[in-house]
Design a protein around this motif. Structure first.
Motif, PDB file in Angstrom:
ATOM      1  N   LEU A  37      20.364  85.223  34.067  1.00  0.00           N
ATOM      2  CA  LEU A  37      20.713  85.753  32.745  1.00  0.00           C
ATOM      3  C   LEU A  37      19.639  86.690  32.195  1.00  0.00           C
ATOM      4  O   LEU A  37      19.697  87.073  31.014  1.00  0.00           O
ATOM      5  CB  LEU A  37      20.936  84.588  31.762  1.00  0.00           C
ATOM      6  N   ASN A  38      18.665  87.049  33.035  1.00  0.00           N
ATOM      7  CA  ASN A  38      17.584  87.943  32.620  1.00  0.00           C
ATOM      8  C   ASN A  38      16.864  87.417  31.375  1.00  0.00           C
ATOM      9  O   ASN A  38      16.638  88.154  30.397  1.00  0.00           O
ATOM     10  CB  ASN A  38      18.117  89.355  32.353  1.00  0.00           C
ATOM     11  N   SER A  93      27.898  84.907  30.873  1.00  0.00           N
ATOM     12  CA  SER A  93      27.250  86.093  31.428  1.00  0.00           C
ATOM     13  C   SER A  93      26.041  86.518  30.612  1.00  0.00           C
ATOM     14  O   SER A  93      25.296  87.406  31.023  1.00  0.00           O
ATOM     15  CB  SER A  93      28.248  87.266  31.487  1.00  0.00           C
ATOM     16  N   THR A  94      25.843  85.882  29.444  1.00  0.00           N
ATOM     17  CA  THR A  94      24.693  86.216  28.602  1.00  0.00           C
ATOM     18  C   THR A  94      24.017  84.940  28.109  1.00  0.00           C
ATOM     19  O   THR A  94      24.639  83.878  28.020  1.00  0.00           O
ATOM     20  CB  THR A  94      25.113  87.050  27.375  1.00  0.00           C
ATOM     21  N   TYR A  95      22.753  85.080  27.745  1.00  0.00           N
ATOM     22  CA  TYR A  95      21.981  83.958  27.227  1.00  0.00           C
ATOM     23  C   TYR A  95      22.557  83.453  25.910  1.00  0.00           C
ATOM     24  O   TYR A  95      22.593  82.245  25.649  1.00  0.00           O
ATOM     25  CB  TYR A  95      20.530  84.396  27.036  1.00  0.00           C
ATOM     26  N   THR A  96      23.054  84.355  25.076  1.00  0.00           N
ATOM     27  CA  THR A  96      23.617  83.963  23.776  1.00  0.00           C
ATOM     28  C   THR A  96      24.828  83.054  23.935  1.00  0.00           C
ATOM     29  O   THR A  96      24.971  82.058  23.223  1.00  0.00           O
ATOM     30  CB  THR A  96      24.015  85.213  22.968  1.00  0.00           C
TER      31      THR A  96
END
Length: 395
Positions: A37-38, A93-96
């Motif tokens: 997730l960078n 697909s995202t940290y949030t």
């Protein structure tokens, strides 16, 4: 005591294993989730803190407002919510969005854990309460010491998302088991603000809560960063780390069995020895540098795994032993303290790792958990005296 009752207890244990493994899964997946997730490892570690804090509030909310809801129906609803949380976490697909999935799961986690002690006590005869609590909360212990290495192994060999899919599958199994095996609970526990106020006025319970806060905070400050610490050991190849964590988990299961055997007769001694053993292990790991032999690491992790079971099962059993007919609110407050401790521990660990180092974190955590034995020594073990105090404060 029927076979159906024993099976019901094991289903409750599976449920606690699932909810606590869901909570702690990122501990064994910090590196792969961060890369996927960078995000930073400390940011992923904070998902454990957020989950814990929301779970703490959820437990208190449940004890005050959901006490009159049929326990079986509520458990089924919460299991569905946990399933949805794990499915969402597996597909983010995202940290949030991962944070949102964790919040959803935490809402179910706190309420479920708060009621499960009262549920276990309600479905067995009085003479089996000790065994029942050991089995059910053995799921918590097993998740804490075994769920993380399972998640780590899956993350390394199949991908971190598959670990959350496994939790989703276990949620389905738990739902089916609760539907078939858990009876409708008719036994009542004191609920509402009055019962909660009575619990909070009990000096005996406050000593347990305080000891839990200190010991669990220290443990999880160190344990949240166990995977990065293992990566610092020159004697351990990356492929061996899952094996170390599995030894830790197996030792934890053995510790849970040993705790169940001795805890009714030697509750205070069991918890005290467990605390001191973890203190010794953490200080040893923190001061030994990166040149420990593989054998030394395996032995130390085995001792840690055995000892932590005595803490998890011990404190929860202590609460149920002293709470009397206020098991629901007393357990809810305990869950709130436990989850708050996880959140504080993960946050404090993240700060210490960023400002100092993982070895320094381990030394500080070891000293802190060692100090909790002073609180443990002051907790009464006599049910009658503690219950009298609780009843007077509730009137």
């Amino acid at each position: 005591m029927t076979i159906r009752s024993w099976l019901a207890l094991f289903i409750l244990a599976l449920s606690t294993f699932t909810i606590v493994t869901t909570e702690l899964a990122p501990v064994g997946l910090l590196t792969p989730i961060a890369k996927g997730l960078n995000a930073s490892e400390s940011a992923v570690g904070m998902t454990v803190s957020l989950y814990a804090w929301v779970g703490a509030l959820s437990a208190l909310f449940a004890s005050v407002f959901l006490g009159n809801v049929a326990k079986k129906r509520l458990m089924l609803t919460l299991t569905v919510i946990l399933f949805l949380s794990n499915v969402l976490a597996a597909t983010v697909s995202t940290y949030t969005v991962l944070l949102a999935a964790r919040v959803l799961g935490a809402l179910a986690h706190g309420a479920f854990w708060a009621m499960i002690g009262a549920t276990a006590v309600s479905i067995v005869p009085a003479r089996y309460i000790g065994a029942a609590t050991s089995i059910v909360f053995g799921g918590v212990s097993a998740a804490s010491v075994f769920g993380v290495p399972v998640s780590n192994y899956i993350g390394i060999h199949f991908g971190w998302r598959q670990a959350f899919w496994l939790m989703a599958v276990l949620s389905v199994v738990a739902f089916a088991g609760i539907s078939v095996l858990i009876p409708e609970i008719t036994k009542k526990s004191a609920i509402g603000f009055g019962a909660l106020k009575g619990v909070l006025k009990s000096s005996a319970l406050w000593k347990i809560y305080s000891a839990t806060l200190l010991a669990v905070t220290a443990h999880f400050a160190a344990f949240t960063y166990i995977e990065p610490w293992l990566h610092t050991q020159h004697s351990l190849a990356t492929s061996v780390i899952p094996a170390v964590l599995f030894v830790y988990g197996i030792a934890g299961l053995a510790g849970n069995f040993l705790t169940g055997v001795v805890i009714d007769k030697y509750l205070k001694a069991t918890v005290s020895i467990s605390v001191l053993l973890i203190c010794a292990v953490l200080v040893f790991l923190g001061t030994s540098g990166a040149a420990l032999s593989g054998i030394a690491v395996f032995i130390a992790m085995g001792i840690w795994g055995v000892a932590v079971s005595g803490i998890f099962v011990g404190f929860q059993t202590w609460v149920l032993r002293l709470a009397g007919d206020k098991t629901f609110p007393a357990s809810a407050v305990y869950v709130s303290f436990f989850n708050t401790a996880i959140g504080i521990g993960a946050s404090a660990g993240a700060w210490m790792v960023s400002e100092f180092s993982v070895p320094m974190l381990y030394v500080v955590a070891g000293v802190a958990i060692g100090l909790s034995v002073l609180l443990v020594a002051a907790i009464p073990t006599r049910v009658a005296s503690a219950q009298n105090v609780l009843e007077k404060s509730y009137e």
